[in-house]
Design a protein around this motif. Structure first.
Motif, PDB file in Angstrom:
ATOM      1  N   GLY A 155      -8.901  -7.993   3.535  1.00  8.08           N
ATOM      2  CA  GLY A 155      -7.809  -8.802   3.233  1.00  8.08           C
ATOM      3  C   GLY A 155      -6.654  -8.001   2.784  1.00  8.08           C
ATOM      4  N   LEU A 156      -6.971  -7.234   1.675  1.00  9.05           N
ATOM      5  CA  LEU A 156      -5.814  -6.318   1.248  1.00  9.05           C
ATOM      6  C   LEU A 156      -5.125  -5.358   2.387  1.00  9.05           C
ATOM      7  CD1 LEU A 156      -7.384  -5.473  -2.337  1.00  9.05           C
ATOM      8  CD2 LEU A 156      -5.588  -7.038  -2.089  1.00  9.05           C
ATOM      9  N   ASP A 157      -6.010  -4.742   3.087  1.00 14.10           N
ATOM     10  CA  ASP A 157      -5.555  -3.971   4.129  1.00 14.10           C
ATOM     11  C   ASP A 157      -4.754  -4.963   5.056  1.00 14.10           C
ATOM     12  OD1 ASP A 157      -6.610  -1.607   3.050  1.00 14.10           O
ATOM     13  OD2 ASP A 157      -8.405  -1.739   4.589  1.00 14.10           O
ATOM     14  N   ARG A 158      -5.011  -6.096   5.490  1.00 11.41           N
ATOM     15  CA  ARG A 158      -4.256  -6.999   6.176  1.00 11.41           C
ATOM     16  C   ARG A 158      -2.784  -7.322   5.505  1.00 11.41           C
ATOM     17  NH1 ARG A 158      -8.352 -11.241   9.128  1.00 11.41           N
ATOM     18  NH2 ARG A 158      -9.508  -9.503  10.337  1.00 11.41           N
ATOM     19  N   LEU A 159      -2.942  -7.372   4.329  1.00 10.93           N
ATOM     20  CA  LEU A 159      -1.654  -7.575   3.714  1.00 10.93           C
ATOM     21  C   LEU A 159      -0.889  -6.677   3.625  1.00 10.93           C
ATOM     22  CD1 LEU A 159      -2.860  -9.784   0.785  1.00 10.93           C
ATOM     23  CD2 LEU A 159      -1.466 -10.698   2.601  1.00 10.93           C
ATOM     24  N   PRO A 178       1.213  -3.612   7.152  1.00  8.90           N
ATOM     25  CA  PRO A 178       2.347  -3.750   7.744  1.00  8.90           C
ATOM     26  C   PRO A 178       3.529  -2.994   6.842  1.00  8.90           C
ATOM     27  CG  PRO A 178       1.270  -5.825   7.988  1.00  8.90           C
ATOM     28  CD  PRO A 178       0.503  -4.877   7.073  1.00  8.90           C
ATOM     29  N   LEU A 179       3.477  -3.022   5.771  1.00  8.97           N
ATOM     30  CA  LEU A 179       4.427  -2.399   4.729  1.00  8.97           C
ATOM     31  C   LEU A 179       4.203  -1.190   4.726  1.00  8.97           C
ATOM     32  CD1 LEU A 179       4.101  -4.949   1.766  1.00  8.97           C
ATOM     33  CD2 LEU A 179       5.905  -4.769   3.370  1.00  8.97           C
ATOM     34  N   TYR A 180       2.833  -0.444   5.054  1.00  7.14           N
ATOM     35  CA  TYR A 180       2.599   0.900   4.819  1.00  7.14           C
ATOM     36  C   TYR A 180       3.023   1.720   6.050  1.00  7.14           C
ATOM     37  CZ  TYR A 180       0.078  -0.198   0.540  1.00  7.14           C
ATOM     38  OH  TYR A 180      -0.601  -0.808  -0.863  1.00  7.14           O
ATOM     39  N   ARG A 182       4.760   6.608   8.820  1.00 12.14           N
ATOM     40  CA  ARG A 182       5.505   7.543   9.979  1.00 12.14           C
ATOM     41  C   ARG A 182       6.515   8.465   9.587  1.00 12.14           C
ATOM     42  NH1 ARG A 182       6.576   2.316  13.167  1.00 12.14           N
ATOM     43  NH2 ARG A 182       4.702   1.631  13.633  1.00 12.14           N
ATOM     44  N   ILE A 183       6.886   8.286   8.227  1.00  9.72           N
ATOM     45  CA  ILE A 183       8.311   8.909   7.791  1.00  9.72           C
ATOM     46  C   ILE A 183       7.586  10.014   6.978  1.00  9.72           C
ATOM     47  CG2 ILE A 183      10.105   8.737   6.534  1.00  9.72           C
ATOM     48  CD1 ILE A 183      10.625   6.032   7.392  1.00  9.72           C
ATOM     49  N   PRO A 186       1.614   3.797  -0.747  1.00 13.82           N
ATOM     50  CA  PRO A 186       1.655   2.435  -1.745  1.00 13.82           C
ATOM     51  C   PRO A 186       2.681   2.788  -2.905  1.00 13.82           C
ATOM     52  CG  PRO A 186      -0.635   3.131  -1.156  1.00 13.82           C
ATOM     53  CD  PRO A 186       0.370   4.292  -0.541  1.00 13.82           C
ATOM     54  N   LEU A 187       2.845   4.119  -3.175  1.00 14.25           N
ATOM     55  CA  LEU A 187       3.694   4.462  -4.262  1.00 14.25           C
ATOM     56  C   LEU A 187       5.093   4.306  -3.977  1.00 14.25           C
ATOM     57  CD1 LEU A 187       4.394   6.087  -7.074  1.00 14.25           C
ATOM     58  CD2 LEU A 187       4.311   8.172  -5.804  1.00 14.25           C
ATOM     59  N   VAL A 188       5.513   4.498  -2.625  1.00 15.30           N
ATOM     60  CA  VAL A 188       6.972   4.412  -2.188  1.00 15.30           C
ATOM     61  C   VAL A 188       7.077   2.844  -2.151  1.00 15.30           C
ATOM     62  CG1 VAL A 188       8.298   4.710  -0.056  1.00 15.30           C
ATOM     63  CG2 VAL A 188       6.872   6.650  -0.758  1.00 15.30           C
TER      64      VAL A 188
END
Length: 100
Positions: free
Chosen positions: A47-51, A54-56, A61-62, A73-75
């Motif tokens: 569940g946490l991975d699904r949330l 999309p942000l990570y 990629r960068i 996660p830090l960024v």
């Protein structure tokens, strides 16, 4: 209109908590403190991975590959902290005094 900024602040705060929980849970899994095969832990991780994925994903990629260290996660936490502390109050003030 002030309710919108308050709601945005609460949502960003919840996002910060979710990211912190995911980071701590990933450490606990990495050091075998909790069992990944537990149904509760597996569902929580999924569940946490699904949330957060999309942000990570765009950040991963960068960022260059650091091996086992994931700095995404830090960024995201830095961006969310900036939004909560600087951008959101500035937008609320720019919207006008009747908003506050």
């Amino acid at each position: 209109m002030g309710l919108i900024f308050l709601l945005a602040d609460y949502l960003l705060m919840i996002l910060q908590v979710v990211i912190f929980v995911q980071v701590i849970l990933s450490w606990l899994l990495a050091f075998n403190v909790v069992n990944r095969h537990s149904q509760f832990v597996g569902g929580l991780v999924q569940g946490l991975d699904r949330l957060t994925e999309p942000l990570y994903r765009p950040i991963r990629r960068i960022l260059p590959d650091f091996g086992a260290i994931d700095l995404a996660p830090l960024v995201v936490l830095l961006v969310v902290s900036f939004l909560r502390s600087r951008a959101l109050p500035y937008l609320a003030l720019a919207a006008g005094p009747e908003v506050l």
